[in-house]
Design a protein around this motif. Structure first.
Motif, mmCIF file in Angstrom:
data_model
loop_
_atom_site.group_PDB
_atom_site.id
_atom_site.type_symbol
_atom_site.label_atom_id
_atom_site.label_comp_id
_atom_site.label_asym_id
_atom_site.label_seq_id
_atom_site.Cartn_x
_atom_site.Cartn_y
_atom_site.Cartn_z
ATOM 1 N N LYS A 1 5.058 3.531 2.366
ATOM 2 C CA LYS A 1 4.864 2.614 1.739
ATOM 3 C C LYS A 1 4.601 1.269 2.883
ATOM 4 O O LYS A 1 5.702 1.113 3.750
ATOM 5 C CB LYS A 1 5.866 1.962 0.861
ATOM 6 C CG LYS A 1 5.720 0.492 0.115
ATOM 7 C CD LYS A 1 6.608 0.203 -0.845
ATOM 8 C CE LYS A 1 6.561 -1.335 -1.218
ATOM 9 N NZ LYS A 1 7.796 -1.807 -2.172
ATOM 10 N N ASN A 2 3.652 0.697 3.005
ATOM 11 C CA ASN A 2 3.346 -0.334 3.844
ATOM 12 C C ASN A 2 3.034 -1.716 2.947
ATOM 13 O O ASN A 2 2.547 -1.845 2.035
ATOM 14 C CB ASN A 2 2.227 -0.060 4.800
ATOM 15 C CG ASN A 2 2.184 1.208 5.301
ATOM 16 O OD1 ASN A 2 3.448 1.848 5.761
ATOM 17 N ND2 ASN A 2 0.956 1.693 5.931
ATOM 18 N N VAL A 3 4.107 -2.620 3.626
ATOM 19 C CA VAL A 3 3.898 -4.178 2.861
ATOM 20 C C VAL A 3 3.677 -4.905 4.004
ATOM 21 O O VAL A 3 4.167 -5.213 5.158
ATOM 22 C CB VAL A 3 5.194 -4.507 2.427
ATOM 23 C CG1 VAL A 3 5.160 -5.779 1.922
ATOM 24 C CG2 VAL A 3 5.767 -3.584 1.248
ATOM 25 N N LEU B 1 0.813 -1.200 0.163
ATOM 26 C CA LEU B 1 0.047 0.166 0.004
ATOM 27 C C LEU B 1 0.675 1.216 -0.075
ATOM 28 O O LEU B 1 1.645 1.355 0.878
ATOM 29 C CB LEU B 1 -0.951 -0.130 1.188
ATOM 30 C CG LEU B 1 -1.760 -1.102 1.340
ATOM 31 C CD1 LEU B 1 -1.348 -2.154 2.389
ATOM 32 C CD2 LEU B 1 -3.224 -0.726 1.695
ATOM 33 N N CYS B 2 0.588 2.126 -1.008
ATOM 34 C CA CYS B 2 1.383 3.330 -0.929
ATOM 35 C C CYS B 2 0.302 4.577 -0.918
ATOM 36 O O CYS B 2 -0.849 4.596 -1.603
ATOM 37 C CB CYS B 2 2.052 3.698 -2.331
ATOM 38 S SG CYS B 2 3.348 2.463 -2.409
ATOM 39 N N GLU C 1 -4.712 3.185 10.547
ATOM 40 C CA GLU C 1 -5.892 3.024 10.037
ATOM 41 C C GLU C 1 -5.841 1.730 8.795
ATOM 42 O O GLU C 1 -6.819 1.088 8.797
ATOM 43 C CB GLU C 1 -5.953 4.391 8.804
ATOM 44 C CG GLU C 1 -7.181 4.179 7.858
ATOM 45 C CD GLU C 1 -7.000 5.503 6.858
ATOM 46 O OE1 GLU C 1 -7.476 5.218 5.719
ATOM 47 O OE2 GLU C 1 -6.457 6.357 7.127
ATOM 48 N N VAL C 2 -4.708 1.526 8.250
ATOM 49 C CA VAL C 2 -4.350 0.402 7.508
ATOM 50 C C VAL C 2 -4.594 -0.617 8.463
ATOM 51 O O VAL C 2 -5.391 -1.775 7.705
ATOM 52 C CB VAL C 2 -3.301 0.429 6.751
ATOM 53 C CG1 VAL C 2 -2.891 -0.860 5.964
ATOM 54 C CG2 VAL C 2 -3.165 1.521 5.893
ATOM 55 N N GLU D 1 -11.683 -2.636 -2.785
ATOM 56 C CA GLU D 1 -12.990 -1.778 -2.718
ATOM 57 C C GLU D 1 -12.964 -0.769 -1.621
ATOM 58 O O GLU D 1 -12.918 0.449 -1.919
ATOM 59 C CB GLU D 1 -13.995 -2.528 -2.857
ATOM 60 C CG GLU D 1 -14.331 -3.547 -3.960
ATOM 61 C CD GLU D 1 -15.804 -3.938 -3.916
ATOM 62 O OE1 GLU D 1 -16.486 -4.004 -2.971
ATOM 63 O OE2 GLU D 1 -16.062 -5.090 -4.751
ATOM 64 N N GLU D 2 -12.272 -1.317 -0.456
ATOM 65 C CA GLU D 2 -12.446 -0.295 0.630
ATOM 66 C C GLU D 2 -11.219 0.547 0.731
ATOM 67 O O GLU D 2 -11.032 1.732 1.070
ATOM 68 C CB GLU D 2 -12.392 -1.106 1.745
ATOM 69 C CG GLU D 2 -12.571 -0.492 3.238
ATOM 70 C CD GLU D 2 -13.008 -1.544 4.509
ATOM 71 O OE1 GLU D 2 -12.971 -0.969 5.576
ATOM 72 O OE2 GLU D 2 -13.092 -2.611 3.935
ATOM 73 N N ILE D 3 -10.074 -0.155 0.392
ATOM 74 C CA ILE D 3 -8.757 0.742 0.497
ATOM 75 C C ILE D 3 -8.416 1.426 -0.759
ATOM 76 O O ILE D 3 -7.895 2.538 -0.818
ATOM 77 C CB ILE D 3 -7.643 -0.095 0.987
ATOM 78 C CG1 ILE D 3 -7.689 -0.668 2.400
ATOM 79 C CG2 ILE D 3 -6.126 0.594 0.945
ATOM 80 C CD1 ILE D 3 -6.943 -1.581 2.793
#
Length: 447
Positions: free
Chosen positions: A383-385, A347-348, A358-359, A406-408
């Motif tokens: 950036k989260n992995v 996620l970036c 939040e993530v 759809e949500e993120i």
């Protein structure tokens, strides 16, 4: 009162031998068609092999073969390396960094001792405070940890999170949201420590072996995680649990024999190849106070074969069956800590306080459990992995992945990858140069 005097040590004496016989480093792209040869000749000293391997793996280089000899006073290594695409290392900035870090300047300036690792070295603008956490893992724990930091207005600039044998270990680098500097307010740190300890302990029977500590300064995240798990004795987990967590085909085979005529113990490791495998093994042997005198490393397709000739730091070989069994268990645990099955989520988004909270909250609400995670921040981009399974430890269903999209996907870039089974496919953790729009950032850092 009589004064007592101790012996005087010239601060320049420690690096005298290095300055008299400086290390020689060669990055050779001509001798082999398939890979780059990195050759290091240097005065031998404890831990030097780990330092060299650490430099190479921090640059995301894949070690396909290696030949190590450090008997006597001299250390001579040859590493066959490629980038994560399997190509030779041709970037001039990367080559220059290898030569600088492993050459005389790297030893005399302390680069090898203090460099915290690429994931930390490039991220926050300013100083940071290091938090170390370890405790019993449970679904949603990472979400609870990140929520505490967000509520206290701490920004997570970088993080590495591992789980193994139902334990979790984290190294997080935080700074103050308003100043982007390390946190020096004792009252805020005490509140943070208390709240994090309460979360880690959970139920009353979880108090043993759970703690949160913090410090200001650098640490190498991957090595520190190995040390934390080793001190936590995660290698003593039951066999049944280990088989549940990892499929049989990923089980490493570790054997120990004594080479009586040469006075070595020989550690042989056979397992599925993957990035940073050599680092994990050498790191564990070093932290267990074993010195590597000779070694041969090779990878053949998906498999890896590594052989180490070792002695304890006191010069003794591994004689007792108990000691051999402990080394076998510790190496198996070190190899498995970084194994991930299933999906990785990348996620970036624009960095902000509370982004990690939040993530991870969204992942928890969708029934996902994080088995490993890496957080990197460069400028305004985060950036989260995450490597994920469902709450029962089973592979994630595609309908859950689509729901996450759809949500993120409306607020940040989301890339879903099946965790590669081949060692030649790049690992997606940290700052892999192949991910999204981050290509070339490593070159900028090394300039």
């Amino acid at each position: 009162m009589a004064r007592s005097y101790g012996p005087y040590f010239d601060p320049e004496y420690e690096t005298l031998s290095i300055r008299i016989n400086p290390p020689r480093v060669s990055v050779d792209n001509a001798s082999c068609k398939e890979c780059t040869l990195v050759k290091v000749d240097s005065i031998n000293k404890p831990g030097i092999l780990l330092e060299v391997v650490q430099i190479l793996t921090d640059l995301d280089l894949v070690i396909t073969k290696a030949y190590i000899s450090s008997d006597g006073w001299w250390f001579m290594d040859v590493f066959h390396v490629t980038d994560q695409h399997g190509n030779k290392v041709t970037d001039s900035n990367t080559i220059g960094h290898i030569e600088k870090a492993l050459g005389p300047e790297g030893y005399t300036s302390g680069i090898l001792k203090t460099r915290p690792g690429r994931k930390v070295g490039v991220n926050s603008v300013g100083d940071y405070t290091t938090i170390e956490l370890i405790g019993r893992d449970r679904p949603g724990l990472l979400s609870e940890i990140s929520a505490v930091l967000a509520n206290l207005h701490f920004n997570v600039a970088a993080a590495e999170v591992w789980t193994h044998n139902r334990r979790i270990a984290c190294v997080l680098y935080i700074n103050d949201n308003s100043s982007s500097l390390d946190v020096d307010e004792e009252s805020r740190l005490c509140v943070m420590e208390e709240q994090l300890n309460n979360i880690l302990r959970g139920r009353e029977d979880d108090e043993s072996g759970a703690y949160a500590t913090f410090s200001v300064g650098s640490t190498h995240a991957d090595r520190r995680l190995h040390q934390m798990f080793f001190a936590d004795r995660d290698y003593e987990g039951g066999c049944l649990e280990m088989e549940i967590e990892y499929p049989p085909n990923s089980k490493p085979e570790v054997r120990i024999e004594n080479c009586v005529e040469k006075g070595y113990s020989v550690v042989s490791v056979s397992c599925k190849d993957r990035p940073k495998l050599m680092f994990d093994i050498v790191c564990t042997l070093t932290d267990m106070q074993y010195a590597v005198f000779h070694a041969t490393i090779s990878s053949d397709g998906p498999s890896a074969s590594q052989e180490y000739f070792i002695r304890h730091m006191d010069g003794c070989t591994l004689e007792s069956e108990e000691e051999k069994e402990k080394v076998v268990k510790c190496l198996e645990a070190a190899i498995r800590r970084r194994i991930s099955e299933g999906f990785s989520l990348e996620l970036c988004a624009k960095d902000r306080v509370g982004l990690l909270s939040e993530v991870t909250r969204v992942l928890r609400e969708n029934g996902l459990s994080v088995t490993r995670a890496g957080v990197t921040t460069i400028g305004e981009k985060a950036k989260n992995v995450f490597y994920v399974r469902d709450a029962s430890g089973n592979p994630v269903e595609m309908k859950t992945i689509e729901r996450l999209r759809e949500e993120i996907g409306q607020t940040m870039m989301l890339n879903v990858k099946k965790v590669p089974t081949s060692a030649k496919v790049p690992e997606t953790g940290g700052m892999a140069k192949t991910s999204f729009f981050f290509g070339g950032l490593l070159e900028k850092f090394l300039t």
